[in-house]
Enzyme design. Structure first.
Site, mmCIF file in Angstrom:
data_model
loop_
_atom_site.group_PDB
_atom_site.id
_atom_site.type_symbol
_atom_site.label_atom_id
_atom_site.label_comp_id
_atom_site.label_asym_id
_atom_site.label_seq_id
_atom_site.Cartn_x
_atom_site.Cartn_y
_atom_site.Cartn_z
ATOM 1 N N ASP A 166 3.231 3.344 -0.832
ATOM 2 C CA ASP A 166 2.210 2.341 -1.089
ATOM 3 C C ASP A 166 2.136 1.462 0.162
ATOM 4 O O ASP A 166 3.067 1.451 0.971
ATOM 5 C CB ASP A 166 2.635 1.532 -2.323
ATOM 6 C CG ASP A 166 1.832 0.277 -2.471
ATOM 7 O OD1 ASP A 166 0.589 0.378 -2.463
ATOM 8 O OD2 ASP A 166 2.437 -0.814 -2.596
ATOM 9 N N ARG A 167 1.039 0.740 0.342
ATOM 10 C CA ARG A 167 0.917 -0.113 1.536
ATOM 11 C C ARG A 167 1.260 -1.575 1.242
ATOM 12 O O ARG A 167 2.365 -2.021 1.543
ATOM 13 C CB ARG A 167 -0.515 0.005 2.113
ATOM 14 C CG ARG A 167 -0.637 -0.473 3.534
ATOM 15 C CD ARG A 167 -2.085 -0.609 3.983
ATOM 16 N NE ARG A 167 -2.642 -1.883 3.560
ATOM 17 C CZ ARG A 167 -3.897 -2.270 3.790
ATOM 18 N NH1 ARG A 167 -4.735 -1.470 4.420
ATOM 19 N NH2 ARG A 167 -4.323 -3.455 3.388
ATOM 20 N N ASP A 168 0.327 -2.295 0.608
ATOM 21 C CA ASP A 168 0.504 -3.744 0.421
ATOM 22 C C ASP A 168 1.684 -4.052 -0.512
ATOM 23 O O ASP A 168 1.741 -3.563 -1.636
ATOM 24 C CB ASP A 168 -0.779 -4.364 -0.148
ATOM 25 C CG ASP A 168 -1.977 -4.116 0.769
ATOM 26 O OD1 ASP A 168 -1.788 -4.073 1.996
ATOM 27 O OD2 ASP A 168 -3.089 -3.955 0.242
ATOM 28 N N ASP A 221 2.492 -8.709 0.844
ATOM 29 C CA ASP A 221 1.381 -8.931 -0.067
ATOM 30 C C ASP A 221 0.963 -10.382 0.102
ATOM 31 O O ASP A 221 1.773 -11.284 -0.054
ATOM 32 C CB ASP A 221 1.829 -8.657 -1.507
ATOM 33 C CG ASP A 221 0.644 -8.554 -2.434
ATOM 34 O OD1 ASP A 221 -0.128 -9.529 -2.513
ATOM 35 O OD2 ASP A 221 0.476 -7.510 -3.078
ATOM 36 N N ILE A 222 -0.303 -10.615 0.466
ATOM 37 C CA ILE A 222 -0.731 -11.996 0.716
ATOM 38 C C ILE A 222 -1.514 -12.557 -0.472
ATOM 39 O O ILE A 222 -2.158 -13.601 -0.370
ATOM 40 C CB ILE A 222 -1.561 -12.107 2.012
ATOM 41 C CG1 ILE A 222 -2.821 -11.217 1.949
ATOM 42 C CG2 ILE A 222 -0.721 -11.734 3.229
ATOM 43 C CD1 ILE A 222 -3.821 -11.482 3.073
ATOM 44 N N GLY A 223 -1.475 -11.870 -1.589
ATOM 45 C CA GLY A 223 -2.108 -12.373 -2.803
ATOM 46 C C GLY A 223 -3.591 -12.073 -2.884
ATOM 47 O O GLY A 223 -4.235 -12.329 -3.882
ATOM 48 N N ASN A 228 -4.553 1.597 -2.829
ATOM 49 C CA ASN A 228 -5.763 1.160 -3.539
ATOM 50 C C ASN A 228 -6.394 0.046 -2.723
ATOM 51 O O ASN A 228 -5.746 -0.959 -2.451
ATOM 52 C CB ASN A 228 -5.408 0.603 -4.926
ATOM 53 C CG ASN A 228 -5.053 1.686 -5.939
ATOM 54 O OD1 ASN A 228 -5.265 2.870 -5.701
ATOM 55 N ND2 ASN A 228 -4.515 1.266 -7.076
ATOM 56 N N LYS A 246 -4.827 4.570 -8.053
ATOM 57 C CA LYS A 246 -3.521 4.650 -8.705
ATOM 58 C C LYS A 246 -3.553 3.807 -9.972
ATOM 59 O O LYS A 246 -4.108 2.710 -9.925
ATOM 60 C CB LYS A 246 -2.411 4.134 -7.769
ATOM 61 C CG LYS A 246 -2.209 4.980 -6.526
ATOM 62 C CD LYS A 246 -1.131 4.381 -5.613
ATOM 63 C CE LYS A 246 -1.600 3.103 -4.938
ATOM 64 N NZ LYS A 246 -0.621 2.542 -3.976
ATOM 65 N N LYS A 256 4.549 -1.545 -7.583
ATOM 66 C CA LYS A 256 3.870 -1.794 -8.865
ATOM 67 C C LYS A 256 4.077 -0.651 -9.861
ATOM 68 O O LYS A 256 4.375 0.482 -9.477
ATOM 69 C CB LYS A 256 2.363 -1.957 -8.629
ATOM 70 C CG LYS A 256 1.976 -3.285 -8.018
ATOM 71 C CD LYS A 256 0.464 -3.416 -8.059
ATOM 72 C CE LYS A 256 0.018 -4.796 -7.623
ATOM 73 N NZ LYS A 256 -1.450 -4.910 -7.693
HETATM 74 MG MG LIG Z 1 1.501 -2.566 -3.535
#
Ligand SMILES: [Mg+2]
Length: 197
Positions: free
Chosen positions: A11-13, A19-21, A55, A112, A143
């Site tokens: 996964d990326r973020d 993760d910047i929200g 995503n 996903k 997640k």
């Molecule tokens: Mg993620």
């Protein structure tokens, strides 16, 4: 029988970058999580293919363009190169069920926890004459959607506590990752390369 390859699906973020929200729209907002680049370099040296599946519904929502997302991915490869790392392939899903879009709705099967992006990767490897060995391949994400996607695709799920770190939610939903790691580096160095390879 053809050649087979073990792959780390990432996964990326929240897994590779902070993760910047909200959606990452600029290079400035894209910050690697500590040692994520080293983790990818180590996995690559150990013979894993590296595939990112992300995503990016910000596209359907009009928050970020496809060109913007692709530029972030070029930037990611520039950052990884500094540590002698790189990824092989990256797939992003632009669609979101709440934001119908004539161009992107056909990608709904990619979002996903749907497995469309992973299946595409399997097919793309196959087209290059290599079969993904699912029993030796992992999917690392922050997640429940990542864990569920991994399970559905027959990959070995690892949850990281960075990003959303949905450990409690996984339990609630009866999703059991094979391992829960503090971050990507621990997942690779402390689990995959030390115990699971
Ligand atoms: Mg993620």
């Amino acid at each position: 029988m053809g050649r087979s390859v073990k792959v780390l699906f990432l996964d990326r973020d929240g897994t590779i970058n902070r993760d910047i929200g909200t959606y990452v729209t600029t290079r400035e907002q894209f910050r690697l999580i500590d040692r994520a680049d080293e983790a990818i370099a180590m996995a690559r040296r150990a013979g894993y293919g590296i595939v990112i599946v992300t995503n990016q519904a910000g596209i359907a929502k009009g928050i970020v363009s496809e060109e913007g997302v692709e530029d972030i991915h070029r930037y990611l490869n520039e950052l990884l190169a500094l540590k002698g790392a790189s990824y092989d392939r990256v797939y992003y899903c632009p669609a979101h069920p709440d934001y119908p879009h004539p161009e992107y709705d056909r990608f709904a099967c990619c979002r996903k926890p749907e497995t469309g992006m992973v299946e595409r990767a399997f097919a793309d490897y196959r087209a290059s004459g290599v079969e993904v060995d699912r029993e030796r391949s992992f999917f690392i994400g922050d997640k429940t959607a990542d864990v569920e996607c991994a399970v559905r695709a027959g990959l070995r799920p690892i949850l990281v506590r960075t990003g959303h770190g949905e450990e409690a939610l996984c339990r609630e939903r009866g999703l059991r990752p094979e391992f829960v790691a503090d971050d990507l580096f621990e997942a690779v160095a402390g689990y995959i390369l030390s115990t699971a390879s």
